[in-house]
Design a protein around this motif. Structure first.
Motif, PDB file in Angstrom:
ATOM      1  N   LEU A   1       0.832  -1.208   0.000  1.00 21.95           N
ATOM      2  CA  LEU A   1       0.000   0.000   0.000  1.00 21.95           C
ATOM      3  C   LEU A   1       0.864   1.255   0.000  1.00 21.95           C
ATOM      4  O   LEU A   1       0.608   2.202  -0.749  1.00 21.95           O
ATOM      5  CB  LEU A   1      -0.941   0.001   1.211  1.00 21.95           C
ATOM      6  CG  LEU A   1      -1.859   1.224   1.348  1.00 21.95           C
ATOM      7  CD1 LEU A   1      -2.794   1.338   0.150  1.00 21.95           C
ATOM      8  CD2 LEU A   1      -2.646   1.147   2.651  1.00 21.95           C
ATOM      9  N   TRP A   2       1.907   1.269   0.828  1.00 26.53           N
ATOM     10  CA  TRP A   2       2.780   2.445   0.893  1.00 26.53           C
ATOM     11  C   TRP A   2       3.498   2.655  -0.434  1.00 26.53           C
ATOM     12  O   TRP A   2       3.594   3.773  -0.931  1.00 26.53           O
ATOM     13  CB  TRP A   2       3.790   2.308   2.028  1.00 26.53           C
ATOM     14  CG  TRP A   2       4.615   3.547   2.166  1.00 26.53           C
ATOM     15  CD1 TRP A   2       5.918   3.711   1.806  1.00 26.53           C
ATOM     16  CD2 TRP A   2       4.179   4.811   2.664  1.00 26.53           C
ATOM     17  NE1 TRP A   2       6.326   4.985   2.063  1.00 26.53           N
ATOM     18  CE2 TRP A   2       5.270   5.693   2.589  1.00 26.53           C
ATOM     19  CE3 TRP A   2       2.973   5.284   3.170  1.00 26.53           C
ATOM     20  CZ2 TRP A   2       5.206   7.010   2.997  1.00 26.53           C
ATOM     21  CZ3 TRP A   2       2.896   6.605   3.585  1.00 26.53           C
ATOM     22  CH2 TRP A   2       3.997   7.447   3.500  1.00 26.53           C
ATOM     23  N   ARG A   3       3.984   1.545  -1.015  1.00 26.79           N
ATOM     24  CA  ARG A   3       4.684   1.653  -2.292  1.00 26.79           C
ATOM     25  C   ARG A   3       3.756   2.212  -3.374  1.00 26.79           C
ATOM     26  O   ARG A   3       4.153   3.020  -4.195  1.00 26.79           O
ATOM     27  CB  ARG A   3       5.222   0.297  -2.737  1.00 26.79           C
ATOM     28  CG  ARG A   3       6.015   0.382  -4.026  1.00 26.79           C
ATOM     29  CD  ARG A   3       6.247  -0.988  -4.632  1.00 26.79           C
ATOM     30  NE  ARG A   3       6.903  -0.884  -5.905  1.00 26.79           N
ATOM     31  CZ  ARG A   3       6.285  -0.622  -7.060  1.00 26.79           C
ATOM     32  NH1 ARG A   3       5.002  -0.432  -7.096  1.00 26.79           N
ATOM     33  NH2 ARG A   3       6.970  -0.564  -8.182  1.00 26.79           N
ATOM     34  N   ASP A   4       2.499   1.781  -3.355  1.00 28.40           N
ATOM     35  CA  ASP A   4       1.551   2.183  -4.387  1.00 28.40           C
ATOM     36  C   ASP A   4       0.985   3.583  -4.184  1.00 28.40           C
ATOM     37  O   ASP A   4       0.653   4.257  -5.167  1.00 28.40           O
ATOM     38  CB  ASP A   4       0.382   1.190  -4.459  1.00 28.40           C
ATOM     39  CG  ASP A   4       0.813  -0.181  -4.965  1.00 28.40           C
ATOM     40  OD1 ASP A   4       1.926  -0.303  -5.519  1.00 28.40           O
ATOM     41  OD2 ASP A   4       0.031  -1.138  -4.793  1.00 28.40           O
ATOM     42  N   THR A   5       0.852   4.033  -2.926  1.00 28.22           N
ATOM     43  CA  THR A   5       0.148   5.301  -2.688  1.00 28.22           C
ATOM     44  C   THR A   5       0.986   6.389  -2.027  1.00 28.22           C
ATOM     45  O   THR A   5       0.733   7.570  -2.244  1.00 28.22           O
ATOM     46  CB  THR A   5      -1.095   5.081  -1.798  1.00 28.22           C
ATOM     47  OG1 THR A   5      -0.676   4.713  -0.488  1.00 28.22           O
ATOM     48  CG2 THR A   5      -2.020   4.037  -2.390  1.00 28.22           C
ATOM     49  N   ARG A   6       1.904   6.003  -1.157  1.00 23.91           N
ATOM     50  CA  ARG A   6       2.661   6.979  -0.336  1.00 23.91           C
ATOM     51  C   ARG A   6       1.719   7.945   0.381  1.00 23.91           C
ATOM     52  O   ARG A   6       2.026   9.109   0.599  1.00 23.91           O
ATOM     53  CB  ARG A   6       3.657   7.768  -1.182  1.00 23.91           C
ATOM     54  CG  ARG A   6       4.625   6.930  -1.940  1.00 23.91           C
ATOM     55  CD  ARG A   6       5.945   6.899  -1.278  1.00 23.91           C
ATOM     56  NE  ARG A   6       6.858   6.116  -2.121  1.00 23.91           N
ATOM     57  CZ  ARG A   6       7.811   5.391  -1.646  1.00 23.91           C
ATOM     58  NH1 ARG A   6       8.006   5.341  -0.363  1.00 23.91           N
ATOM     59  NH2 ARG A   6       8.589   4.707  -2.427  1.00 23.91           N
ATOM     60  N   ASP A   7       0.569   7.445   0.779  1.00 30.18           N
ATOM     61  CA  ASP A   7      -0.469   8.270   1.401  1.00 30.18           C
ATOM     62  C   ASP A   7      -0.549   7.933   2.892  1.00 30.18           C
ATOM     63  O   ASP A   7      -1.104   6.889   3.263  1.00 30.18           O
ATOM     64  CB  ASP A   7      -1.798   7.986   0.702  1.00 30.18           C
ATOM     65  CG  ASP A   7      -2.950   8.822   1.237  1.00 30.18           C
ATOM     66  OD1 ASP A   7      -2.804   9.465   2.298  1.00 30.18           O
ATOM     67  OD2 ASP A   7      -4.014   8.808   0.593  1.00 30.18           O
ATOM     68  N   PRO A   8      -0.022   8.812   3.764  1.00 30.10           N
ATOM     69  CA  PRO A   8      -0.046   8.506   5.196  1.00 30.10           C
ATOM     70  C   PRO A   8      -1.457   8.426   5.774  1.00 30.10           C
ATOM     71  O   PRO A   8      -1.703   7.654   6.704  1.00 30.10           O
ATOM     72  CB  PRO A   8       0.758   9.639   5.834  1.00 30.10           C
ATOM     73  CG  PRO A   8       0.886  10.694   4.802  1.00 30.10           C
ATOM     74  CD  PRO A   8       0.663  10.056   3.470  1.00 30.10           C
ATOM     75  N   VAL A   9      -2.401   9.167   5.251  1.00 27.00           N
ATOM     76  CA  VAL A   9      -3.775   9.121   5.754  1.00 27.00           C
ATOM     77  C   VAL A   9      -4.396   7.760   5.431  1.00 27.00           C
ATOM     78  O   VAL A   9      -5.026   7.128   6.288  1.00 27.00           O
ATOM     79  CB  VAL A   9      -4.613  10.279   5.161  1.00 27.00           C
ATOM     80  CG1 VAL A   9      -6.079  10.140   5.548  1.00 27.00           C
ATOM     81  CG2 VAL A   9      -4.055  11.618   5.619  1.00 27.00           C
ATOM     82  N   ARG A  10      -4.200   7.300   4.227  1.00 21.85           N
ATOM     83  CA  ARG A  10      -4.717   5.978   3.840  1.00 21.85           C
ATOM     84  C   ARG A  10      -4.036   4.883   4.656  1.00 21.85           C
ATOM     85  O   ARG A  10      -4.670   3.931   5.088  1.00 21.85           O
ATOM     86  CB  ARG A  10      -4.507   5.744   2.353  1.00 21.85           C
ATOM     87  CG  ARG A  10      -5.108   4.428   1.888  1.00 21.85           C
ATOM     88  CD  ARG A  10      -5.053   4.292   0.403  1.00 21.85           C
ATOM     89  NE  ARG A  10      -6.025   5.236  -0.161  1.00 21.85           N
ATOM     90  CZ  ARG A  10      -6.171   5.470  -1.442  1.00 21.85           C
ATOM     91  NH1 ARG A  10      -5.436   4.845  -2.320  1.00 21.85           N
ATOM     92  NH2 ARG A  10      -7.068   6.332  -1.868  1.00 21.85           N
ATOM     93  N   MET A  11      -2.725   5.017   4.885  1.00 19.67           N
ATOM     94  CA  MET A  11      -2.001   4.018   5.664  1.00 19.67           C
ATOM     95  C   MET A  11      -2.514   3.974   7.097  1.00 19.67           C
ATOM     96  O   MET A  11      -2.735   2.902   7.657  1.00 19.67           O
ATOM     97  CB  MET A  11      -0.496   4.329   5.660  1.00 19.67           C
ATOM     98  CG  MET A  11       0.336   3.317   6.426  1.00 19.67           C
ATOM     99  SD  MET A  11       0.197   1.625   5.798  1.00 19.67           S
ATOM    100  CE  MET A  11       1.076   1.792   4.267  1.00 19.67           C
ATOM    101  N   GLU A  12      -2.728   5.123   7.693  1.00 14.72           N
ATOM    102  CA  GLU A  12      -3.247   5.172   9.066  1.00 14.72           C
ATOM    103  C   GLU A  12      -4.606   4.511   9.143  1.00 14.72           C
ATOM    104  O   GLU A  12      -4.883   3.723  10.053  1.00 14.72           O
ATOM    105  CB  GLU A  12      -3.331   6.630   9.542  1.00 14.72           C
ATOM    106  CG  GLU A  12      -3.849   6.811  10.949  1.00 14.72           C
ATOM    107  CD  GLU A  12      -5.376   6.839  11.031  1.00 14.72           C
ATOM    108  OE1 GLU A  12      -5.911   6.363  12.052  1.00 14.72           O
ATOM    109  OE2 GLU A  12      -6.015   7.321  10.085  1.00 14.72           O
TER     110      GLU A  12
END
Length: 116
Positions: free
Chosen positions: A46-57
């Motif tokens: 997920l991090w590799r694909d989005t780099r989105d901290p909100v989505r990761m949280e």
């Protein structure tokens, strides 16, 4: 495309390692299976694909809350098998219990401010 193949291969290797280890050393296989390897890989992908901290949280928080309803299955299956219930029936009962608890978590969680 190569990325998708690598993701599938890594996930498959983990499953194979768990099942082969459990054949020889059930406790070690259980330990490996209990590690959150799939969750960690999911976070990495997920991090590799989005780099989105909100989505990761949101993903990590929801994963925590969805792990909780899965835990009773690991108590129910061996308890049923100790009472003579065949494996497939015990697994089915554990799966039905888990699905019911997931539905309950999905219905009740948001009422308590959980973002699932």
């Amino acid at each position: 495309m190569l990325y998708l193949i690598a993701k599938a291969a890594i996930s498959g290797v983990i499953i194979a390692v768990v099942s082969e280890t459990a054949k020889r050393w059930p406790g070690a296989g259980a330990l490996i299976a209990s590690l959150p390897l799939i969750s960690i890989l999911g976070m990495i992908w997920l991090w590799r694909d989005t780099r989105d901290p909100v989505r990761m949280e949101a993903h990590v928080g929801a994963t925590f809350w969805y792990v909780l309803p899965s835990l009773p299955m690991f108590l129910l299956i061996p308890a049923l098998m100790k009472r003579g219930v065949p494996f497939w029936a015990a697994l089915g009962a554990g799966s039905v219990l888990t699905m019911g608890l997931y539905l309950g978590m999905t219905a009740v969680g948001p009422r308590f401010g959980l973002k699932l």
